[in-house]
Design a protein around this motif. Structure first.
Motif, PDB file in Angstrom:
ATOM      1  N   MET A   1       4.641  -0.447  -1.584  1.00  0.00           N
ATOM      2  CA  MET A   1       4.258  -1.255  -2.727  1.00  0.00           C
ATOM      3  C   MET A   1       4.566  -0.478  -3.997  1.00  0.00           C
ATOM      4  N   ARG A   2       5.062  -1.163  -4.987  1.00  0.00           N
ATOM      5  CA  ARG A   2       5.388  -0.540  -6.265  1.00  0.00           C
ATOM      6  C   ARG A   2       4.136  -0.417  -7.127  1.00  0.00           C
ATOM      7  N   THR A   3       3.990   0.750  -7.724  1.00  0.00           N
ATOM      8  CA  THR A   3       2.894   0.932  -8.664  1.00  0.00           C
ATOM      9  C   THR A   3       3.415   1.281 -10.049  1.00  0.00           C
ATOM     10  N   ASP A   4       4.754   1.319 -10.216  1.00  0.00           N
ATOM     11  CA  ASP A   4       5.309   1.705 -11.504  1.00  0.00           C
ATOM     12  C   ASP A   4       5.307   0.575 -12.527  1.00  0.00           C
ATOM     13  N   ALA A   5       5.143  -0.636 -12.105  1.00  0.00           N
ATOM     14  CA  ALA A   5       5.118  -1.761 -13.038  1.00  0.00           C
ATOM     15  C   ALA A   5       3.941  -2.678 -12.695  1.00  0.00           C
ATOM     16  N   PRO A   6       2.723  -2.218 -12.941  1.00  0.00           N
ATOM     17  CA  PRO A   6       1.568  -3.040 -12.573  1.00  0.00           C
ATOM     18  C   PRO A   6       1.422  -4.269 -13.466  1.00  0.00           C
ATOM     19  N   LEU A  45      -3.034 -15.685  -4.274  1.00  0.00           N
ATOM     20  CA  LEU A  45      -2.938 -14.234  -4.092  1.00  0.00           C
ATOM     21  C   LEU A  45      -2.258 -13.865  -2.785  1.00  0.00           C
ATOM     22  N   THR A  46      -2.451 -14.670  -1.752  1.00  0.00           N
ATOM     23  CA  THR A  46      -1.808 -14.357  -0.467  1.00  0.00           C
ATOM     24  C   THR A  46      -0.387 -14.902  -0.382  1.00  0.00           C
ATOM     25  N   ASP A  47       0.008 -15.712  -1.373  1.00  0.00           N
ATOM     26  CA  ASP A  47       1.362 -16.276  -1.390  1.00  0.00           C
ATOM     27  C   ASP A  47       2.234 -15.715  -2.511  1.00  0.00           C
ATOM     28  N   LEU A  48       1.876 -14.577  -3.054  1.00  0.00           N
ATOM     29  CA  LEU A  48       2.677 -14.004  -4.139  1.00  0.00           C
ATOM     30  C   LEU A  48       4.098 -13.755  -3.649  1.00  0.00           C
ATOM     31  N   THR A  79     -10.254  -9.800   0.071  1.00  0.00           N
ATOM     32  CA  THR A  79      -9.745 -10.550   1.225  1.00  0.00           C
ATOM     33  C   THR A  79      -8.235 -10.707   1.144  1.00  0.00           C
ATOM     34  N   ALA A  80      -7.732 -11.001  -0.049  1.00  0.00           N
ATOM     35  CA  ALA A  80      -6.279 -11.146  -0.223  1.00  0.00           C
ATOM     36  C   ALA A  80      -5.568  -9.824   0.067  1.00  0.00           C
ATOM     37  N   VAL A  81      -6.141  -8.725  -0.390  1.00  0.00           N
ATOM     38  CA  VAL A  81      -5.549  -7.407  -0.109  1.00  0.00           C
ATOM     39  C   VAL A  81      -5.568  -7.130   1.388  1.00  0.00           C
ATOM     40  N   ASP A  82      -6.684  -7.437   2.049  1.00  0.00           N
ATOM     41  CA  ASP A  82      -6.782  -7.225   3.495  1.00  0.00           C
ATOM     42  C   ASP A  82      -5.757  -8.061   4.253  1.00  0.00           C
ATOM     43  N   GLU A  83      -5.528  -9.289   3.800  1.00  0.00           N
ATOM     44  CA  GLU A  83      -4.585 -10.183   4.476  1.00  0.00           C
ATOM     45  C   GLU A  83      -3.130  -9.815   4.219  1.00  0.00           C
ATOM     46  N   ARG A  84      -2.847  -9.256   3.039  1.00  0.00           N
ATOM     47  CA  ARG A  84      -1.466  -8.920   2.675  1.00  0.00           C
ATOM     48  C   ARG A  84      -1.387  -7.520   2.061  1.00  0.00           C
TER      49      ARG A  84
END
Length: 111
Positions: A1-6, A45-48, A79-84
């Motif tokens: 996952m990219r963290t350089d462009a939050p 959130l789960t479909d980003l 929950t969204a983070v846990d799912e994806r």
């Protein structure tokens, strides 16, 4: 996952769920069908379409004035983070946020 462009979700001045949903819609460029409710936010959130690191700033006052809503928002994000986990990371900023890194906002107490 990219963290350089939050993606920054600034909740400064948010006083209710409608304000939170509006800020989420803008910050994350959610689709037109976003219904501005908890289930719709969870679905979005789960479909980003691409991995996102979401940095939530200015949330403290909202959390104090609307603790139940804030708890629900945290549950939806978690929950969204846990799912994806490879598509979404949500970070809470503990300090003040400034768009200008050369001029940070003052801290509440520097003594």
């Amino acid at each position: 996952m990219r963290t350089d462009a939050p993606v920054v979700l600034d909740l400064t001045g948010v006083t209710d769920k409608a304000g939170l949903m509006d800020r989420c819609s803008v910050a994350l460029a959610l689709p037109d069908w976003f219904g501005r409710n908890w289930d719709a936010l969870a679905d979005c959130l789960t479909d980003l379409p691409e991995p996102v690191t979401l940095v939530v700033t200015g949330w403290q006052e909202y959390a104090r004035t609307r603790p139940r809503e804030w708890a629900t928002a945290q549950d939806v994000f978690a929950t969204a983070v846990d799912e994806r986990p490879t598509r979404l990371a949500v970070l809470l900023s503990l300090g003040a946020y400034s768009e200008d890194p050369t001029n940070p906002l003052p801290r509440a107490s520097d003594d």
